[in-house]
Design an enzyme around this catalytic site. Structure first.
Site, PDB file in Angstrom:
ATOM      1  N   ASN A 124      17.813 -24.038 -73.086  1.00 26.99           N
ATOM      2  CA  ASN A 124      17.038 -24.426 -71.896  1.00 26.99           C
ATOM      3  C   ASN A 124      15.890 -23.445 -71.650  1.00 26.99           C
ATOM      4  OD1 ASN A 124      18.065 -26.882 -70.360  1.00 26.99           O
ATOM      5  ND2 ASN A 124      19.972 -25.823 -70.888  1.00 26.99           N
ATOM      6  N   ILE A 169      28.590 -15.681 -61.186  1.00 27.19           N
ATOM      7  CA  ILE A 169      28.275 -16.322 -59.906  1.00 27.19           C
ATOM      8  C   ILE A 169      27.439 -15.343 -59.096  1.00 27.19           C
ATOM      9  CG2 ILE A 169      29.305 -17.120 -57.735  1.00 27.19           C
ATOM     10  CD1 ILE A 169      31.657 -18.154 -59.543  1.00 27.19           C
ATOM     11  N   LEU A 170      26.332 -15.828 -58.552  1.00 29.19           N
ATOM     12  CA  LEU A 170      25.432 -14.916 -57.839  1.00 29.19           C
ATOM     13  C   LEU A 170      26.019 -14.499 -56.497  1.00 29.19           C
ATOM     14  CD1 LEU A 170      21.834 -16.304 -58.433  1.00 29.19           C
ATOM     15  CD2 LEU A 170      23.246 -14.860 -59.897  1.00 29.19           C
ATOM     16  N   GLY A 173      20.534 -20.118 -75.023  1.00 33.56           N
ATOM     17  CA  GLY A 173      19.187 -20.166 -74.455  1.00 33.56           C
ATOM     18  C   GLY A 173      18.320 -21.340 -74.870  1.00 33.56           C
ATOM     19  N   ARG A 183      29.277  -5.607 -58.611  1.00 32.35           N
ATOM     20  CA  ARG A 183      28.340  -6.718 -58.804  1.00 32.35           C
ATOM     21  C   ARG A 183      27.059  -6.467 -58.009  1.00 32.35           C
ATOM     22  NH1 ARG A 183      29.637 -12.854 -56.862  1.00 32.35           N
ATOM     23  NH2 ARG A 183      29.580 -11.864 -54.820  1.00 32.35           N
ATOM     24  N   HIS A 204      22.891 -27.798 -64.383  1.00 32.88           N
ATOM     25  CA  HIS A 204      24.322 -28.011 -64.603  1.00 32.88           C
ATOM     26  C   HIS A 204      24.511 -29.295 -65.412  1.00 32.88           C
ATOM     27  CE1 HIS A 204      28.582 -27.511 -63.779  1.00 32.88           C
ATOM     28  NE2 HIS A 204      28.643 -28.822 -63.573  1.00 32.88           N
ATOM     29  N   VAL A 230      29.028 -22.581 -55.101  1.00 29.42           N
ATOM     30  CA  VAL A 230      28.749 -22.823 -56.513  1.00 29.42           C
ATOM     31  C   VAL A 230      28.486 -24.310 -56.808  1.00 29.42           C
ATOM     32  CG1 VAL A 230      29.704 -22.645 -58.855  1.00 29.42           C
ATOM     33  CG2 VAL A 230      30.087 -20.817 -57.209  1.00 29.42           C
ATOM     34  N   ASP A 231      27.356 -24.584 -57.466  1.00 29.62           N
ATOM     35  CA  ASP A 231      26.969 -25.934 -57.898  1.00 29.62           C
ATOM     36  C   ASP A 231      26.846 -26.934 -56.745  1.00 29.62           C
ATOM     37  OD1 ASP A 231      26.834 -25.129 -60.556  1.00 29.62           O
ATOM     38  OD2 ASP A 231      28.898 -25.706 -60.994  1.00 29.62           O
ATOM     39  N   GLU A 263      18.693 -32.202 -70.360  1.00 28.45           N
ATOM     40  CA  GLU A 263      18.482 -30.927 -69.662  1.00 28.45           C
ATOM     41  C   GLU A 263      17.124 -30.342 -70.031  1.00 28.45           C
ATOM     42  OE1 GLU A 263      21.659 -28.013 -69.838  1.00 28.45           O
ATOM     43  OE2 GLU A 263      23.120 -29.575 -70.263  1.00 28.45           O
TER      44      GLU A 263
HETATM   45  C1  GRF Z   1      23.736 -25.885 -70.427  1.00 27.47           C
HETATM   46  O1  GRF Z   1      24.554 -26.958 -70.725  1.00 27.47           O
HETATM   47  C2  GRF Z   1      23.555 -25.736 -68.940  1.00 27.47           C
HETATM   48  O2  GRF Z   1      23.555 -26.949 -68.250  1.00 27.47           O
HETATM   49  C3  GRF Z   1      24.765 -24.929 -68.557  1.00 27.47           C
HETATM   50  O3  GRF Z   1      24.921 -24.014 -69.603  1.00 27.47           O
HETATM   51  C4  GRF Z   1      24.362 -24.551 -70.801  1.00 27.47           C
HETATM   52  C5  GRF Z   1      23.361 -23.570 -71.306  1.00 27.47           C
HETATM   53  O4  GRF Z   1      22.856 -23.949 -72.566  1.00 27.47           O
HETATM   54  N1  GRF Z   1      24.619 -24.340 -67.260  1.00 27.47           N
HETATM   55  P1  GRF Z   1      21.674 -23.151 -73.238  1.00 27.47           P
HETATM   56  O5  GRF Z   1      22.109 -21.697 -73.294  1.00 27.47           O
HETATM   57  O6  GRF Z   1      20.453 -23.337 -72.381  1.00 27.47           O
HETATM   58  O7  GRF Z   1      21.507 -23.736 -74.600  1.00 27.47           O
END
Ligand code: GRF
Length: 225
Positions: free
Chosen positions: A33, A111-112, A31, A84, A128, A164-165, A194
């Site tokens: 981000n 995956i949603l 977590g 799901r 990503h 996806v992505d 990020e």
């Molecule tokens: C990040 O590298 C993000 O881009 C990817 O998963 C990772 C999550 O990292 N989708 P964090 O849990 O936010 O530290």
């Protein structure tokens, strides 16, 4: 939550000046981000607030980060549901209870499916750790970039679609790949970007400056809003 129809070239999530965009974050892991968004949420000038944290893993550190910040958190492990769809229905109702307007996937592994996607059309974004479309659809994007031998990598914030992505790209930030990089050192360099890119994308959306035109996303200059 109600869904309004918007003009094709209208920005998503236009905000009344004094209102904060209500953000729900889905995370499966540590977590960081999420933390970047929580930290930015402390700034009165930042136009969004994290109001819900969701995980599919009850032990995810992301949940603890949410709790510490005083944000409602909930976990929805897949094994607790028959399908799901049922898992996603539970997530959607929690997010609706918290009146979430924008969903952010920040290291969310599942995956949603259509239940989530239809509940928040054009209102789910993902971060990503590569410059998409390179190295999409993998949990090991940094290792794959290194193995492939690219000289530049980075991160992408994009809208989430059923592919996806592959949703429209909101913004990207690049980093160099160094000769002596390992997966860990490259991942760390990308992660620092990020933590800038994700809050920036949320800010742009909250300010109503993100216009989706097919595959392309146009960012309106601040003065036009
Ligand atoms: C990040 O590298 C993000 O881009 C990817 O998963 C990772 C999550 O990292 N989708 P964090 O849990 O936010 O530290």
């Amino acid at each position: 939550m109600t869904t309004t129809t918007r003009d094709a070239d209208a920005p998503i999530h236009p905000r009344a000046p004094a209102a904060y965009l209500r953000v729900g974050v889905l995370a499966s892991g540590r977590g960081t981000n999420l933390q970047a968004l929580l930290d930015r949420s402390c700034d009165p000038d930042f136009p969004a607030r994290v109001v819900a944290v969701v995980s599919d893993r009850p032990e995810a550190a992301a949940l603890e980060r949410g709790r510490r910040a005083g944000v409602p958190v909930a976990s929805f492990p897949r094994r607790a549901f028959r399908s799901r769809t049922e898992q996603e229905e539970a997530i959607v109702s929690f997010l609706r209870e918290q009146r979430v307007e924008l969903v952010v996937l920040a290291g969310y592994v599942p995956i949603l499916g259509p239940t989530m996607l239809n509940a928040f059309p054009e209102r789910i974004i993902n971060i990503h750790p590569s410059l998409l479309p390179a190295f999409g659809g993998t949990l090991h994007a940094q290792a794959e970039a290194l193995r492939y031998g690219v000289k530049i990598s980075g991160c992408t914030v994009h809208l989430v679609t059923s592919e996806v992505d592959a949703g429209p790209i909101i913004l990207q930030r690049a980093v160099p790949v160094h000769e002596d990089d390992t997966e860990e050192t490259l991942a760390e360099r990308i992660l620092a970007e990020e933590h800038i890119a994700l809050p920036e994308a949320v800010r742009l959306i909250a300010e109503g400056r993100v216009v989706v035109e097919g595959r392309r996303v146009r960012i309106l200059p601040a003065k036009e809003v």
